[in-house]
Write a protein that holds these residues in place. Structure first.
Motif, PDB file in Angstrom:
ATOM      1  N   THR A   1      10.991  -2.901  10.742  1.00 27.99           N
ATOM      2  CA  THR A   1      11.985  -1.926  11.172  1.00 27.99           C
ATOM      3  C   THR A   1      12.638  -1.339   9.925  1.00 27.99           C
ATOM      4  O   THR A   1      12.969  -2.074   8.992  1.00 27.99           O
ATOM      5  CB  THR A   1      13.054  -2.569  12.070  1.00 27.99           C
ATOM      6  N   TYR A   2      12.803  -0.014   9.935  1.00 29.66           N
ATOM      7  CA  TYR A   2      13.421   0.675   8.793  1.00 29.66           C
ATOM      8  C   TYR A   2      14.698   1.348   9.271  1.00 29.66           C
ATOM      9  O   TYR A   2      14.664   2.191  10.179  1.00 29.66           O
ATOM     10  CB  TYR A   2      12.440   1.692   8.202  1.00 29.66           C
ATOM     11  N   LEU A   3      15.815   0.936   8.675  1.00 29.39           N
ATOM     12  CA  LEU A   3      17.124   1.450   9.061  1.00 29.39           C
ATOM     13  C   LEU A   3      17.636   2.404   7.983  1.00 29.39           C
ATOM     14  O   LEU A   3      17.542   2.108   6.783  1.00 29.39           O
ATOM     15  CB  LEU A   3      18.114   0.304   9.238  1.00 29.39           C
TER      16      LEU A   3
ATOM     17  N   ALA B   1       0.955   7.485   3.427  1.00 34.58           N
ATOM     18  CA  ALA B   1       2.235   7.683   2.755  1.00 34.58           C
ATOM     19  C   ALA B   1       2.926   8.955   3.215  1.00 34.58           C
ATOM     20  O   ALA B   1       4.142   8.960   3.459  1.00 34.58           O
ATOM     21  CB  ALA B   1       2.022   7.712   1.239  1.00 34.58           C
ATOM     22  N   ASN B   2       2.177  10.045   3.335  1.00 29.80           N
ATOM     23  CA  ASN B   2       2.781  11.322   3.734  1.00 29.80           C
ATOM     24  C   ASN B   2       3.424  11.234   5.111  1.00 29.80           C
ATOM     25  O   ASN B   2       4.470  11.843   5.358  1.00 29.80           O
ATOM     26  CB  ASN B   2       1.737  12.438   3.705  1.00 29.80           C
ATOM     27  N   ASP B   3       2.787  10.487   6.020  1.00 31.29           N
ATOM     28  CA  ASP B   3       3.344  10.334   7.367  1.00 31.29           C
ATOM     29  C   ASP B   3       4.691   9.617   7.314  1.00 31.29           C
ATOM     30  O   ASP B   3       5.636   9.995   8.011  1.00 31.29           O
ATOM     31  CB  ASP B   3       2.379   9.552   8.260  1.00 31.29           C
ATOM     32  N   PHE B   4       4.777   8.584   6.483  1.00 33.79           N
ATOM     33  CA  PHE B   4       6.023   7.841   6.393  1.00 33.79           C
ATOM     34  C   PHE B   4       7.129   8.686   5.750  1.00 33.79           C
ATOM     35  O   PHE B   4       8.277   8.654   6.181  1.00 33.79           O
ATOM     36  CB  PHE B   4       5.819   6.554   5.589  1.00 33.79           C
ATOM     37  N   ILE B   5       6.763   9.462   4.751  1.00 32.49           N
ATOM     38  CA  ILE B   5       7.739  10.348   4.110  1.00 32.49           C
ATOM     39  C   ILE B   5       8.271  11.373   5.113  1.00 32.49           C
ATOM     40  O   ILE B   5       9.478  11.638   5.168  1.00 32.49           O
ATOM     41  CB  ILE B   5       7.118  11.057   2.898  1.00 32.49           C
TER      42      ILE B   5
ATOM     43  N   THR C   1       0.801  -1.232   0.000  1.00 31.70           N
ATOM     44  CA  THR C   1       0.000   0.000   0.000  1.00 31.70           C
ATOM     45  C   THR C   1       0.830   1.277   0.000  1.00 31.70           C
ATOM     46  O   THR C   1       0.464   2.258  -0.656  1.00 31.70           O
ATOM     47  CB  THR C   1      -0.939   0.008   1.233  1.00 31.70           C
ATOM     48  N   ILE C   2       1.934   1.294   0.719  1.00 35.58           N
ATOM     49  CA  ILE C   2       2.710   2.533   0.879  1.00 35.58           C
ATOM     50  C   ILE C   2       3.871   2.607  -0.104  1.00 35.58           C
ATOM     51  O   ILE C   2       4.014   3.579  -0.856  1.00 35.58           O
ATOM     52  CB  ILE C   2       3.230   2.666   2.324  1.00 35.58           C
ATOM     53  N   PHE C   3       4.714   1.582  -0.142  1.00 33.24           N
ATOM     54  CA  PHE C   3       5.914   1.627  -0.990  1.00 33.24           C
ATOM     55  C   PHE C   3       5.576   1.719  -2.481  1.00 33.24           C
ATOM     56  O   PHE C   3       6.388   2.174  -3.281  1.00 33.24           O
ATOM     57  CB  PHE C   3       6.789   0.401  -0.757  1.00 33.24           C
TER      58      PHE C   3
ATOM     59  N   LEU D   1      24.799   3.742  10.599  1.00 37.52           N
ATOM     60  CA  LEU D   1      23.386   3.910  10.952  1.00 37.52           C
ATOM     61  C   LEU D   1      23.161   5.283  11.581  1.00 37.52           C
ATOM     62  O   LEU D   1      23.837   5.653  12.543  1.00 37.52           O
ATOM     63  CB  LEU D   1      22.952   2.823  11.941  1.00 37.52           C
ATOM     64  N   VAL D   2      22.205   6.034  11.035  1.00 39.94           N
ATOM     65  CA  VAL D   2      21.930   7.380  11.555  1.00 39.94           C
ATOM     66  C   VAL D   2      20.496   7.551  12.036  1.00 39.94           C
ATOM     67  O   VAL D   2      20.199   8.476  12.793  1.00 39.94           O
ATOM     68  CB  VAL D   2      22.223   8.470  10.494  1.00 39.94           C
ATOM     69  N   HIS D   3      19.602   6.645  11.625  1.00 40.01           N
ATOM     70  CA  HIS D   3      18.202   6.847  11.997  1.00 40.01           C
ATOM     71  C   HIS D   3      17.451   5.517  11.907  1.00 40.01           C
ATOM     72  O   HIS D   3      17.825   4.632  11.123  1.00 40.01           O
ATOM     73  CB  HIS D   3      17.548   7.857  11.058  1.00 40.01           C
ATOM     74  N   THR D   4      16.406   5.393  12.704  1.00 45.23           N
ATOM     75  CA  THR D   4      15.593   4.180  12.726  1.00 45.23           C
ATOM     76  C   THR D   4      14.121   4.535  12.847  1.00 45.23           C
ATOM     77  O   THR D   4      13.754   5.462  13.584  1.00 45.23           O
ATOM     78  CB  THR D   4      15.986   3.268  13.905  1.00 45.23           C
ATOM     79  N   ILE D   5      13.296   3.809  12.133  1.00 46.86           N
ATOM     80  CA  ILE D   5      11.835   3.895  12.274  1.00 46.86           C
ATOM     81  C   ILE D   5      11.321   2.478  12.501  1.00 46.86           C
ATOM     82  O   ILE D   5      11.714   1.557  11.793  1.00 46.86           O
ATOM     83  CB  ILE D   5      11.166   4.484  11.011  1.00 46.86           C
ATOM     84  N   THR D   6      10.463   2.300  13.491  1.00 42.67           N
ATOM     85  CA  THR D   6       9.824   0.998  13.687  1.00 42.67           C
ATOM     86  C   THR D   6       8.319   1.153  13.516  1.00 42.67           C
ATOM     87  O   THR D   6       7.745   2.191  13.843  1.00 42.67           O
ATOM     88  CB  THR D   6      10.113   0.421  15.087  1.00 42.67           C
ATOM     89  N   GLY D   7       7.708   0.116  12.997  1.00 46.40           N
ATOM     90  CA  GLY D   7       6.258   0.119  12.833  1.00 46.40           C
ATOM     91  C   GLY D   7       5.808   0.700  11.510  1.00 46.40           C
ATOM     92  O   GLY D   7       6.527   1.457  10.861  1.00 46.40           O
TER      93      GLY D   7
END
Length: 426
Positions: free
Chosen positions: A116-118, A137-141, A63-65, A126-132
């Motif tokens: 998990t997004y690395l 789409a706009n929120d993820f961007i 749905t998002i990617f 590694l400079v940043h991480t997002i989980t969940g």
């Protein structure tokens, strides 16, 4: 369930393998080659760590990617790679070649929540991480944009906190939000307590919410607020959540060390905790424990002891005392927690191998059979009745459950037929 899951799983794998719009993930490159390409092209790296069994991972892939605006942003700014972190018998050769690197990534960066997004810089750091997952789409961007700015990268924020001793309120709020996005629950506790220590008034709605998220010990700054200001706290987070936090702290500090010798609590991402590793104490002095809890927790003491004993008898598989405790609870309590009863009935059916205890359990679980507002309680009660040898009564409750949900359910019809035949059920 199995029949419907497999096609969707295959569909998700196809989306990873053949996606032509949205994010373009690199294929046939090793982790070393991905980093080399990022350095050559002066781009950061986006790594999607997913598993085949993770429904949110599939949602993001499908749905998002696949959205053009997501692809435009990620393809412009990152070298993208999707890494399957589990293994299955259906894995192709490309996935198998990543097994070793996938394990290394999971171990090195402590990936234990999915998705998990690395995010790595062009030097592979590694400079940043997002989980969940993100619903939109706009929120993820917007979350991913933080990975491109050193001022908002989680690694930089941590460096400013631990090495540069940065502690102003605005910075700490930014750090807390970033740690939440990263799923760094253990560090989040430290950040929130630092923020709370900087506040003059702890009873604002925002501070109470942070106290609820960051308080896991009686020594934490917010513990006194949770314990001694029930009206103010419950107005923000509710009574159930306040009591659950205090119950957990009391159990961890006063009960767990006594009932399990040399036991350990392991906290994972997403709020998951597991107790274990020790030896059960079969000679617990419950009156001594209660005296200590009475002094600290006052009117919450009885509930804390009750919850502690439930865990103890469950872990010890002492189903006789488990049943007796719940029977006393349902007999004496004026406001029975039916969700607790449902969970305990399920736990007994799952873990108990001796059928003689199921009959006693039908007595303390009667409340489930009377709650038609929540049909699933009727199903639990029906299953328990069946395990107690009360087949006709069990079938009656399962049929009542089926009539209340008002949908055709093959698994329910199958369950009824199996009960009529006297077959074993789970």
């Amino acid at each position: 369930m199995k029949g419907s899951f497999l096609p969707f799983l295959l569909f998700a794998n196809i989306c990873y393998a053949q996606q032509i719009t949205g994010i373009k993930f690199e294929k046939n490159l090793s982790w070393t080659e991905i980093r080399q390409k990022a350095k050559k092209e002066h781009k950061s790296i986006f790594l999607d760590a997913y598993t085949t069994w993770c429904a949110p991972c599939r949602y993001m892939a499908v749905t998002i990617f696949s959205q053009n605006k997501v692809g435009n942003f990620f393809n412009k700014n990152f070298i993208n790679v999707a890494v399957q972190m589990d293994s299955t018998g259906k894995d192709n050769e490309d996935i198998k070649r990543w097994y070793k690197d996938a394990k290394m990534i999971a171990d090195t960066y402590k990936v234990d929540v999915y998705p998990t997004y690395l995010f790595f810089n062009q030097d592979g750091i590694l400079v940043h991480t997002i989980t969940g997952a993100s619903d939109k789409a706009n929120d993820f961007i917007e979350k991913a944009k933080d990975a491109l700015d050193p001022k908002t990268q989680y690694s930089k924020l941590k460096e400013d906190f631990f090495e540069k001793d940065k502690r102003d309120s605005a910075f700490l709020l930014l750090l807390i939000n970033s740690a939440t996005t990263a799923g760094d629950d253990s560090a989040l506790h430290t950040y929130i307590n630092s923020y709370i220590a900087s506040q003059k008034s702890l009873l604002t709605a925002r501070n109470i919410e942070l106290i609820a998220r960051g308080t896991s010990k009686s020594s934490d700054k917010g513990f006194d607020v949770l314990l001694n200001y029930p009206k103010e706290v419950e107005a923000v987070i509710g009574k159930e959540k306040r009591i659950r936090i205090l119950n957990t702290i009391a159990f961890d500090e006063e009960i767990f060390p006594v009932i399990m010798i040399n036991g350990k609590k392991t906290v994972y991402g997403g709020g998951l905790s597991i107790y274990g590793g020790g030896t059960m104490n079969k000679h617990v002095d419950w009156p001594a424990i209660k005296r200590k809890i009475d002094l600290k927790y006052h009117n919450l003491s009885n509930q804390i002891i009750f919850q502690g004993k439930l865990k103890y008898y469950d872990w010890l598989e002492d189903w006789e005392n488990f049943n007796a405790l719940l029977l006393r609870y349902t007999s004496e309590c004026n406001n029975i927690d039916t969700n607790l009863i449902d969970n305990m009935a399920g736990k007994l059916m799952q873990d108990c191998k001796d059928k003689k205890y199921f009959n006693d359990a039908t007595k303390w679980s009667e409340v489930l059979g009377k709650n038609e507002k929540h049909p699933y309680y009727l199903q639990t009660y029906g299953r328990l009745l069946y395990k107690a040898g009360k087949k006709n009564a069990a079938i009656k409750y399962i049929k009542k459950y089926a009539s209340l949900i008002k949908t055709s359910n093959e698994s329910t019809n199958d369950l009824i037929e199996r009960m009529k035949e006297g077959e074993e059920i789970e």
